[in-house]
Design a protein around this motif. Sequence first.
Motif, PDB file in Angstrom:
ATOM      1  N   PRO A 117       0.828  -1.216   0.000  1.00  0.00           N
ATOM      2  CA  PRO A 117       0.000   0.000   0.000  1.00  0.00           C
ATOM      3  C   PRO A 117       0.857   1.260   0.000  1.00  0.00           C
ATOM      4  CG  PRO A 117       0.028  -1.016   2.182  1.00  0.00           C
ATOM      5  CD  PRO A 117       0.728  -1.966   1.258  1.00  0.00           C
ATOM      6  N   ARG A 154      -8.290  -0.998   9.412  1.00  0.00           N
ATOM      7  CA  ARG A 154      -7.078  -0.680   8.631  1.00  0.00           C
ATOM      8  C   ARG A 154      -7.478  -0.358   7.194  1.00  0.00           C
ATOM      9  NH1 ARG A 154      -1.404  -3.706   8.996  1.00  0.00           N
ATOM     10  NH2 ARG A 154      -1.309  -2.141  10.671  1.00  0.00           N
ATOM     11  N   SER A 183      -6.113   0.741   3.471  1.00  0.00           N
ATOM     12  CA  SER A 183      -4.893   0.648   2.675  1.00  0.00           C
ATOM     13  C   SER A 183      -5.189   1.102   1.253  1.00  0.00           C
ATOM     14  CB  SER A 183      -4.354  -0.788   2.658  1.00  0.00           C
ATOM     15  OG  SER A 183      -4.118  -1.249   3.981  1.00  0.00           O
ATOM     16  N   GLN A 225      -1.545   3.993   4.373  1.00  0.00           N
ATOM     17  CA  GLN A 225      -2.173   3.039   5.289  1.00  0.00           C
ATOM     18  C   GLN A 225      -2.470   3.769   6.604  1.00  0.00           C
ATOM     19  OE1 GLN A 225      -0.164  -0.631   7.106  1.00  0.00           O
ATOM     20  NE2 GLN A 225      -1.320  -1.497   5.391  1.00  0.00           N
TER      21      GLN A 225
END
Length: 591
Positions: A279, A297, A299, A282
């Motif tokens: 990524p 999370r 990304s 992030q």
Amino acid sequence: MPPRSSSHLRRNTAAYCVVLVGLLITAAATAYVQQSINERRLRRFDDAVQHGVLGLQQRLELNQSLFLGVHGLFTGSRYVDQEELGAYMESLALNRTFPELEGIGFARWLRPEDVARYDAEVRAMRPPGPPVWPPGPRAAYTAIVMMDPLDARTRRGLGFDMLTEPSRRAAMLRAIDTGRVAATQKVRLIQGWEDAAGRVGFVLFIPVYTPPRDARPPGAPTGPPRGFVYLPIAMEDLTSELRFIGFKETIDLEVYDGTAVRDDALLYASGRPASRGAPVFQQDVRIPVAGQTWTLRFSASQAFLATGTTGQRGTVIGAGLLVTLLLFFITRSQVRARTSAETANTEQQRLTGEARDAVQVRDDFLSIAAHELRTPLTNLKLQLQLLYRQLRGEGPLDVEKLAQRVHSSERQTTRLATLVDSLLDVSRLARGRMELNLEPVDLDELVHEAVRRFETEARTAGVQVTVDSPVAVTGQWDRMRLEQVLTNLLSNALKYGHGAPVDVRVRSDEAHATLEVEDHGIGLSPEDAQRIFGRFERAVSSRHYGGLGLGLFITRQLVEALGGRISVASTPGQGATFTVVLPLSGPSPVA
């Protein structure tokens, strides 16, 4: 560099400086524009993250609102049956708001003494219902008694005691303690009545207490609950209506149960193909969910950078290069030839520095040599004075003391001779006048002779010297020079070994002989191991260890003159191993 090119550079120094400055300005402007683009990309990513978090929280709040509405139905009435629950759920038109809803239910709380009566009641129903399961003695029981929708799939859950499953039990007990909605940790929903496919998700619980018959002041209810309203939610269903910029296209979402990002805590992943790579952005966001904490999370893939890009960077680079070229040609047309003495000045400084270094090396060597020569001379002078006084004394002569002083004087004389020989060897090596007397030499015998010569010194230092030479090794070498190599290596091993054992090993193959001298003393750093074979080089201070810094230099020169090579392997504080490899046939003849 050819004189013509050098002259060209001198004449056009100003023009090339203009090019350099122009390129630097262009690079700075490009970097500034790129930074602005990156900041806009980061703001777009932050906005997407905020929308994603808000969207997921709204989905959770909608589910909890439905959940609390059903809880209100049970709290407001002392008795709710399956028909009343179904009518309430139908009135909410959930197919429009919660198309992904798998079901909601009510689990009744049972004390151990109530289980038999409950089982008898459900068996007496038409059709009969299932008793509490799984069977077995427990401190408390629950039994699912109502579900919506209630069909052939969900009926299989009736009577199930959710206190028997650890995650659900922990959430139910926490709900009783707090009186609030409590969520389980990550669970796999029970295939059948909780979820048709048995997917990963979580279950919400809230306790239901029997409403009082008379008015009471507000406060926490006392006694066990009447039961629990529960709502199983699959993560795929929860996120099916989630919408934010780039979701599942350029931005992926992973939801973890808890504050740690671990594979076993993964609740949901939108799925990023391996071709997207690492990524570019992030961010982790933690949100509370009914007494639990989730980590979201977000990304962004490489494709995220391609969205919203402009041609600003290319425009800046093109304009900067064009202006730089124009300034270069304008400046070069005005530049005149100029002379410079930088090369001569640089060369003079280099030679001056080398001369200064050489003088410093000479002065350092003279200082060390004077110190090393003065020490045995001082001791020799002292011993001679003591001998003179003893011989001139009136009393009888002490023969033993006379012998000790003569022996001490002989040692100092030998030390002086060794120092002088070292200086002469350096002089011969520098002039290339080292002569070799090649003859068959038994290396094993030579090693044992050298070790015997050092027996007294080793015994005084408390050092045990061992020799490992399984077979005789004979080669074409100069006996005296090879003996000098052995003497230098053994002397160093005893000097820097700090009383530790010294091992001498002799090996051979068809073409070469190998001699290893290993001590277990102070050792060498990697930097010192690279330079100790140089002239006047020392790995330790001359204040603590004597010597001119010539022993290993002479050793290397002698070994190379015999056609061999010498190396050292060492670790500071663990000793050093010097390895000498010599050809059995002797040095190659010089053409």
